[in-house]
Write a protein that holds these residues in place. Structure first.
Motif, short mmCIF file in Angstrom:
data_model
loop_
_atom_site.label_atom_id
_atom_site.label_comp_id
_atom_site.label_asym_id
_atom_site.label_seq_id
_atom_site.Cartn_x
_atom_site.Cartn_y
_atom_site.Cartn_z
N THR A 8 0.84 -1.19 0.00
CA THR A 8 0.00 0.00 0.00
C THR A 8 0.88 1.24 0.00
O THR A 8 2.01 1.22 0.49
CB THR A 8 -0.93 0.04 1.23
N THR A 9 0.36 2.33 -0.54
CA THR A 9 1.12 3.57 -0.60
C THR A 9 1.36 4.13 0.78
O THR A 9 2.44 4.63 1.10
CB THR A 9 0.38 4.62 -1.46
N TYR A 10 0.36 4.07 1.67
CA TYR A 10 0.43 4.78 2.94
C TYR A 10 1.06 3.99 4.08
O TYR A 10 1.27 4.54 5.15
CB TYR A 10 -0.95 5.28 3.36
N ALA A 11 1.37 2.74 3.89
CA ALA A 11 2.06 1.97 4.92
C ALA A 11 2.54 0.66 4.30
O ALA A 11 1.91 0.13 3.39
CB ALA A 11 1.14 1.67 6.10
N ALA A 12 3.66 0.19 4.77
CA ALA A 12 4.17 -1.09 4.26
C ALA A 12 3.48 -2.23 4.99
O ALA A 12 3.56 -2.33 6.21
CB ALA A 12 5.68 -1.16 4.47
N ALA A 13 2.78 -3.07 4.24
CA ALA A 13 2.09 -4.20 4.85
C ALA A 13 3.08 -5.21 5.40
O ALA A 13 2.84 -5.86 6.39
CB ALA A 13 1.16 -4.85 3.83
N THR A 14 4.20 -5.33 4.74
CA THR A 14 5.25 -6.25 5.15
C THR A 14 6.53 -5.46 5.33
O THR A 14 6.86 -4.63 4.48
CB THR A 14 5.47 -7.33 4.06
N ALA A 15 7.23 -5.70 6.42
CA ALA A 15 8.50 -5.01 6.64
C ALA A 15 9.40 -5.21 5.43
O ALA A 15 9.54 -6.32 4.93
CB ALA A 15 9.18 -5.53 7.90
N GLY A 16 9.95 -4.12 4.92
CA GLY A 16 10.82 -4.20 3.77
C GLY A 16 10.14 -4.00 2.44
O GLY A 16 10.79 -3.97 1.40
N SER A 17 8.81 -3.85 2.42
CA SER A 17 8.11 -3.62 1.16
C SER A 17 8.54 -2.30 0.52
O SER A 17 8.65 -2.18 -0.69
CB SER A 17 6.59 -3.60 1.36
N TRP A 18 8.75 -1.27 1.35
CA TRP A 18 9.26 0.02 0.90
C TRP A 18 10.63 0.21 1.53
O TRP A 18 10.81 0.02 2.72
CB TRP A 18 8.34 1.16 1.33
N VAL A 19 11.62 0.58 0.71
CA VAL A 19 12.98 0.77 1.21
C VAL A 19 13.46 2.19 0.91
O VAL A 19 13.09 2.78 -0.11
CB VAL A 19 13.95 -0.28 0.64
N ASP A 20 14.29 2.71 1.79
CA ASP A 20 14.85 4.04 1.65
C ASP A 20 15.76 4.10 0.43
O ASP A 20 16.57 3.20 0.22
CB ASP A 20 15.63 4.40 2.92
#
Length: 125
Positions: A66-78
């Motif tokens: 999801t755009t507003y929160a990562a459902a799984t740790a690591g889905s969005w990375v810096d």
């Protein structure tokens, strides 16, 4: 002349959508700014003299994140190659440009410490 900028839709971390004319309150917001695996992207933030925030640019190849929160740790990375933007109540703008982008998706994470107006625009080619 053809302009490719699109207004970024921001979401609070709880999933509430921020209206186009709404100011940001003290909270964490996310806005997706690129898709379609375009190689060159930019994210333009414009802000008034009241808002204070830190913006971090993140990417993902997870189509289900999801755009507003990562459902799984690591889905969005810096995006470590892009410096974080720290603004302390000064009107202006900031442009992040990334050549050679290869991620499927990108977003800007905005942690607001003093509320105010902030809008974002993206471009990709």
């Amino acid at each position: 002349m053809k302009y490719q900028g699109n207004r970024i839709q921001f979401w609070k971390s709880n999933g509430d959508q921020l209206g186009a004319d709404d100011n940001m309150a003290v909270a964490t917001y996310y806005g997706e700014f690129v898709s379609d695996n375009q190689p060159n992207v930019s994210c333009h933030l414009i802000y008034d003299g009241t808002v204070a925030f830190t913006a971090t640019f993140e990417s993902s190849n997870d189509r289900d994140a999801t755009t507003y929160a990562a459902a799984t740790a690591g889905s969005w990375v810096d995006e470590s190659s892009i410096a974080d933007v720290v603004i302390a109540a000064a009107a202006g703008g900031n442009m992040m440009q990334h050549v050679g982008w290869s991620a499927a998706r990108g977003r800007v994470k905005v942690v607001v410490t003093t509320g105010g107006r902030l809008v974002g625009w993206d471009s990709r080619r």
